[in-house]
Design a protein around this motif. Structure first.
Motif, PDB file in Angstrom:
ATOM      1  N   SER A   1      22.009 -40.936  40.932  1.00  0.00           N
ATOM      2  CA  SER A   1      22.248 -40.335  39.624  1.00  0.00           C
ATOM      3  C   SER A   1      20.946 -40.055  38.866  1.00  0.00           C
ATOM      4  N   ARG A   2      19.813 -40.172  39.535  1.00  0.00           N
ATOM      5  CA  ARG A   2      18.542 -39.804  38.874  1.00  0.00           C
ATOM      6  C   ARG A   2      18.591 -38.325  38.481  1.00  0.00           C
ATOM      7  N   GLY A   3      18.383 -38.065  37.198  1.00  0.00           N
ATOM      8  CA  GLY A   3      18.469 -36.684  36.722  1.00  0.00           C
ATOM      9  C   GLY A   3      17.449 -35.774  37.367  1.00  0.00           C
ATOM     10  N   GLU A   4      16.287 -36.330  37.749  1.00  0.00           N
ATOM     11  CA  GLU A   4      15.276 -35.478  38.399  1.00  0.00           C
ATOM     12  C   GLU A   4      15.845 -34.884  39.684  1.00  0.00           C
ATOM     13  N   PHE A   5      16.640 -35.686  40.403  1.00  0.00           N
ATOM     14  CA  PHE A   5      17.246 -35.200  41.648  1.00  0.00           C
ATOM     15  C   PHE A   5      18.495 -34.349  41.374  1.00  0.00           C
ATOM     16  N   THR A   6      19.392 -34.878  40.522  1.00  0.00           N
ATOM     17  CA  THR A   6      20.687 -34.193  40.392  1.00  0.00           C
ATOM     18  C   THR A   6      20.531 -32.828  39.749  1.00  0.00           C
ATOM     19  N   THR A   7      19.505 -32.625  38.937  1.00  0.00           N
ATOM     20  CA  THR A   7      19.411 -31.367  38.195  1.00  0.00           C
ATOM     21  C   THR A   7      18.351 -30.429  38.747  1.00  0.00           C
ATOM     22  N   ALA A   8      17.752 -30.753  39.879  1.00  0.00           N
ATOM     23  CA  ALA A   8      16.721 -29.868  40.446  1.00  0.00           C
ATOM     24  C   ALA A   8      17.315 -29.015  41.564  1.00  0.00           C
TER      25      ALA A   8
END
Lengths: 502, 463
Positions: free
Chosen positions: B98-105
């Motif tokens: 759920s790290r946003g850096e991963f989920t939103t890239a």
């Protein structure tokens, strides 16, 4: 523009270099039942344990957290540089909703009666997507846009087969359309005819007329194109294909330009797909798990992949007893967590504001377009068409390249030194020289749009004053510039650390 | 645009911001920007969508209320498996996934801004390779059944043969998925298993192998059996010039032999058990691994990541290794296709494998096998059922035959549900020959008390 940006550069070693023998990141629960399983015969028993690293928990967490920090997602960067794959803001609340154990701890083989809440949300999502596309029935199983389009291609095949028209083995697409359109058709066994875009940057009537025949099964097209150009003859193309007996599939991978403004069915199309991880705020998660929905007319509903979620009065069920269905494209129901997130996004926007999403996305793009096109060296791709671009614009750095030797790939790597994700160039085949493509969705503020423009202004200026600086970028990234020319083509691809060697 | 408060997801919907941008662009209203869309194509009627839930509080409540109507595997004790499982999900997996850096890239760009994700996927490929014993793995694809179909079609292209063999012991959804994926002209032949053992009928295999491109076989099979003669089966397949595509549960590979050890050419399976909650099957993700046979590598339709040297000696970046071979370039000449797949599921799986390590996987496998044996022993004490329809060692699933009871699986499951238990999945639709049988499954999450509870409930119901 942030002059002081520097990417996290942890110099993080490969996982295999961490840990030491005997370290543990996870212990398994014990079991006190007295039973001895029947031994596995020698050929079935694992001999050597798998060569996995042995690492304690804090080190595993830190390793992957650092890797995440060397990834520029939308939550930390102004990420409008992925062209039609640009993610928009994935609302934080939707992550919390989808993390409910009442969703995460459901097993797909549970009886329908025990998952009524989930089925209802999915059914309602399907109804919304039908309304937004003008269609009548929906399949949600696609784990990505291409997956959904493939389902559509199967529906086209099944439709013709049901009428005994097995000779219809050609699908028409366009040269500049998303690769998934021709590729899914070809993968399903169709012969693909890709018509070339005309001088205005889209498939013209005469080209499609020349391509149709009694062998035409269908047309697959995106509109607007990846260039941001809208094809105003779209409904006439559909007429031509229908007159020839074919069906029309509308690639709405990115519907930011048309949401609530113009619908696939109203353009005369029979099938449409949506990438819910682009238009509907579900996260893109790097390269998936993504989520594609396929909407079709009532006439085609019976061919949809199973299961289809149906409502009987106040209850919902997964219908698998559909003899005309093309089959099963996914094991279960598709990417359920992202489907729920997409539905939450639709509910948060609501009917009155849906078209505002498109309006703001197009307004933002037109602003960025006007400002970037004013930078000497940057031009609008497809200059034969002066119409306003909608949510996306493809630009060309051809002039900058001629003048300075700095091209689109160099600029791509240099903008990352200012905290922007690398920009997307173009799908293949590349129809404009030195392309790059931006999509400033509705999620960005004026200040952020200006920030992106100022980065391009700076990098173009650098190209003139210090071209080597741009050509050797990135300079402030996690690692130095990649050198594919140093890869030994005679060796197997270095796709694992074992193949990479010491 | 509406005159309501600005929408929290749309900064430009604030009146001042909107007016400024409209002026900059030189239009009075945003609708002027759509002039290129002919009037005849414009939507004129209001959208018939459910009303907005604009405040986060209302939105959360509405979704919570719907989801609350579900009975989850936390509310009831579940014995469901068969392709999607409830295993323990380590907290670190939830955190990384759920790290946003991963989920939103998005990672299809230059490597400079997604270096970390690429490295994580390279590590994922390395771990899957170590686990399966095959040299090369790709970025994950949609799900297990999809990966199996990819593998079979690779074999069709490599061998030039137009027939694939699929064992009847393959999960029924996956069998249907494979059949759905195959293009016209490729024939699917289902191979029977012996009715008493559930093991592949090798006579039928030998008879079908001529002209076959590949055999697809799952180990453990959907019905819970493990092929003791897998190495001989692989040899038979290879003797006839066909390939072996093995479908495996990755969590079994701490104790069960890996596909590379018995000669599989391609391996596939689902990453869901590696750190993902079941989520109604929505977290399925397929892994795909092959030998280094150049013909196979050339036919991989899915992207794989490779290490690439940088300007700095000894340093590597990571990037797409086979872009030119994928449908991004081949388009209308593609033999298979790719697109956004299941990359992040791979990073979560890598996190799981890094946490579990070789000892964790072995302990898990041994523990699950012990629970299965205990459960079968307990059920064997009960009247009215055959505790395990097929003999032999297994992993986490087995078939319980309720035929002797004279009742139906549906009736048993209804009675179990009334006691807070989700019984095994009915098998009659996919395997009519098994009659009133159900597929039961245990994982490391089941305690002795859980299994005793099942046995007690079944004793009541059948007694």
């Amino acid at each position: 523009m942030n002059d002081r940006y520097h990417a996290a550069a942890w110099g993080e070693p490969l996982l295999k270099e961490l840990g030491s023998p005997g370290e543990r990141g996870l212990l398994m629960p014990g079991f006190d039942g007295e039973a001895e399983p029947e031994p596995l015969p020698p050929g079935l028993r694992r001999g050597e344990p798998p060569a996995l690293p042995e690492i304690a928990q804090p080190q595993v967490l830190r390793h992957f957290t650092r890797l995440s920090q060397m990834t520029l997602g939308h939550n930390v960067a102004v990420d409008m540089t992925a062209a039609t794959t640009t993610p928009k803001y994935p609302p934080a609340v939707n992550e919390l909703i989808a993390r409910s154990p009442k969703l995460t701890e459901l097993h797909p083989d549970q009886p329908d009666g025990t998952i009524q809440g989930a089925l209802r949300l999915l059914w309602e999502l399907g109804e919304c997507l039908n309304e937004l596309s003008g269609m009548n029935a929906c399949s949600l199983q696609g784990f990505g846009g291409a997956h959904a389009i493939f389902g559509g291609v199967l529906v086209i095949r099944a439709f013709h087969a049901s009428r005994g028209e097995l000779q219809r083995d050609e699908i028409i697409s366009e040269f500049a359309s998303h690769p998934t359109n021709p590729a899914t058709a070809a993968a399903a066994g169709f012969k693909v005819i890709e018509v070339a875009p005309g001088p205005r940057g889209y498939a013209e009537l005469d080209a499609v007329k020349a391509a149709v025949s009694e062998r035409t099964a269908g047309l697959l097209l995106n509109n607007p194109e990846d260039t941001g150009i809208f094809n105003p003859e779209i409904d006439r193309l559909a007429e031509v294909v229908h007159d020839a007996g074919g069906l029309c599939g509308f690639d709405q991978a990115n519907a930011n330009a048309t949401l609530g403004i113009c619908r696939a069915r109203d353009c005369g199309f029979d099938l449409a797909h949506f990438n819910l991880h682009k238009t509907f705020g579900a996260p893109i998660s790097l390269y998936g798990p993504a989520v594609g929905a396929l909407c079709v007319t009532g006439e085609l509903a019976r061919f949809l992949p199973v299961p289809v979620i149906v409502r009987d009065g106040d209850t919902y069920r997964r219908d698998v007893d559909r003899p005309d269905s093309v089959g099963r494209v996914a094991g279960y129901l598709g990417n359920v967590p992202s489907l729920v997130k997409a539905y939450a996004w639709i509910r948060a926007i609501g009917p009155e504001r849906m078209a505002d999403v498109a309006r703001h996305a197009v307004l933002n793009n037109n602003y960025v377009h006007r400002r970037l096109a004013a930078i000497p060296g940057i031009t609008t791709a497809m200059p034969g068409n002066q119409d306003r671009r909608l949510d996306v614009t493809r630009f060309s750095l051809e002039r900058l390249k001629e003048e300075t030797g700095v091209g689109a790939e160099d600029v791509r790597d240099r903008i990352t030194d200012y905290g922007l994700p690398a920009h997307w160039l173009s799908h293949h085949p590349v129809t404009s020289p030195e392309p790059f493509t931006l999509e400033p969705t509705e999620s960005f503020s004026r200040r952020e749009l200006d920030g992106v423009v100022s980065v391009y202004e700076r990098v173009v200026e650098e190209a003139r004053t210090d071209p080597k600086l741009v050509r050797t970028a990135p300079h402030r990234g996690p690692v130095a510039r990649m050198r594919p020319d140093l890869v030994d083509p005679a060796r197997p691809p270095a796709a694992t650390w074992r193949l990479l060697g010491p | 645009m509406s005159g309501r408060p600005a929408h929290p997801y749309i900064p430009g919907s604030a009146p001042v911001a909107k007016a400024a941008l409209l002026a900059e662009v030189g239009v009075a209203e945003a609708d002027e920007l759509f002039a290129v869309i002919p009037e005849r194509l414009r939507l004129r009627e209001p959208l018939d969508l459910p009303p907005a839930l604009e405040s986060e509080a209302e939105l959360r409540r509405a979704f919570h209320e719907q989801l609350a109507r579900n009975t989850s595997c936390e509310d009831a004790l579940s014995f469901l498996g068969g392709g999607c499982w409830r295993h323990h999900v380590p907290a670190v997996c939830d955190e990384i996934g759920s790290r946003g850096e991963f989920t939103t890239a998005f990672f299809g760009l230059g490597p400079a801004s997604t270096h970390g994700a690429y490295q994580a996927l390279f590590e994922y490929q390395s771990l899957i390779s170590a686990l399966t014993g095959l040299e090369l793995a790709t970025v994950p694809t949609y799900d297990w059944g999809w990966a199996a179909a990819i593998g079979l079609l690779m074999a069709v292209r490599v061998t030039g043969r137009q027939r694939v063999l699929v064992a009847r012991g393959t999960g029924p959804h996956r069998r249907r998925q494979i059949a759905t994926r195959l293009p016209p002209g490729v024939e699917l032949v289902e191979l029977p298993h012996a009715p008493d053992t559930g093991l592949l009928d090798t006579t039928a295999l030998v008879a079908a192998l001529d002209g076959a491109a590949a055999l697809y076989l799952e180990l453990p099979g959907y019905l819970g059996v493990t092929e003791p003669e897998i190495a001989s089966i692989a040899a038979l397949v290879h003797e006839r010039g066909a390939l072996l595509v093995a479908g495996v549960d990755p969590l079994s590979l701490g104790v069960i032999a890996p596909p590379g050890s018995y000669g599989a050419d391609i391996a596939c399976g689902d990453l869901q058990p590696l750190g993902h909650h079941p989520s109604l099957g929505g977290t399925s993700a397929g892994f795909l691994a092959t030998t280094l046979d150049e013909r196979l590598v050339a036919e991989l339709p899915a992207i794989f990541i490779v290490a690439v040297p940088t300007e700095r000696p000894g340093e590597h970046d990571f990037f797409w290794g086979n872009f030119e071979a994928t449908s991004y370039e081949t388009r209308g000449h593609a033999t298979d296709f790719t697109g956004c797949s299941s990359a992040l599921a791979g990073i979560v799986a890598a996190t799981y494998l890094a946490l579990a390590g070789p000892d964790g996987l072995r302990e898990l496998g041994e523990g699950v096998r012990r629970r299965r044996a205990y459960a079968i022993e307990r059920l064997a004490e009960l009247p009215g059922l055959v505790a395990s329809r097929f003999p032999g060692p297994g992993f986490k699933e087995w078939v319980v035959d309720f035929g002797p009871s004279g009742t139906t699986v549906a009736a048993v499951n209804e009675a179990l549900l009334a006691r807070g238990i989700l019984g095994g999945a009915p098998l009659a639709a996919a395997y009519p020959e098994l009659g009133e049988s159900a597929l039961y499954c245990v994982t490391e999450l089941h305690t002795r008390g859980d299994i005793d509870r099942l046995a007690g409930a079944l004793a009541e119901i059948l007694g």
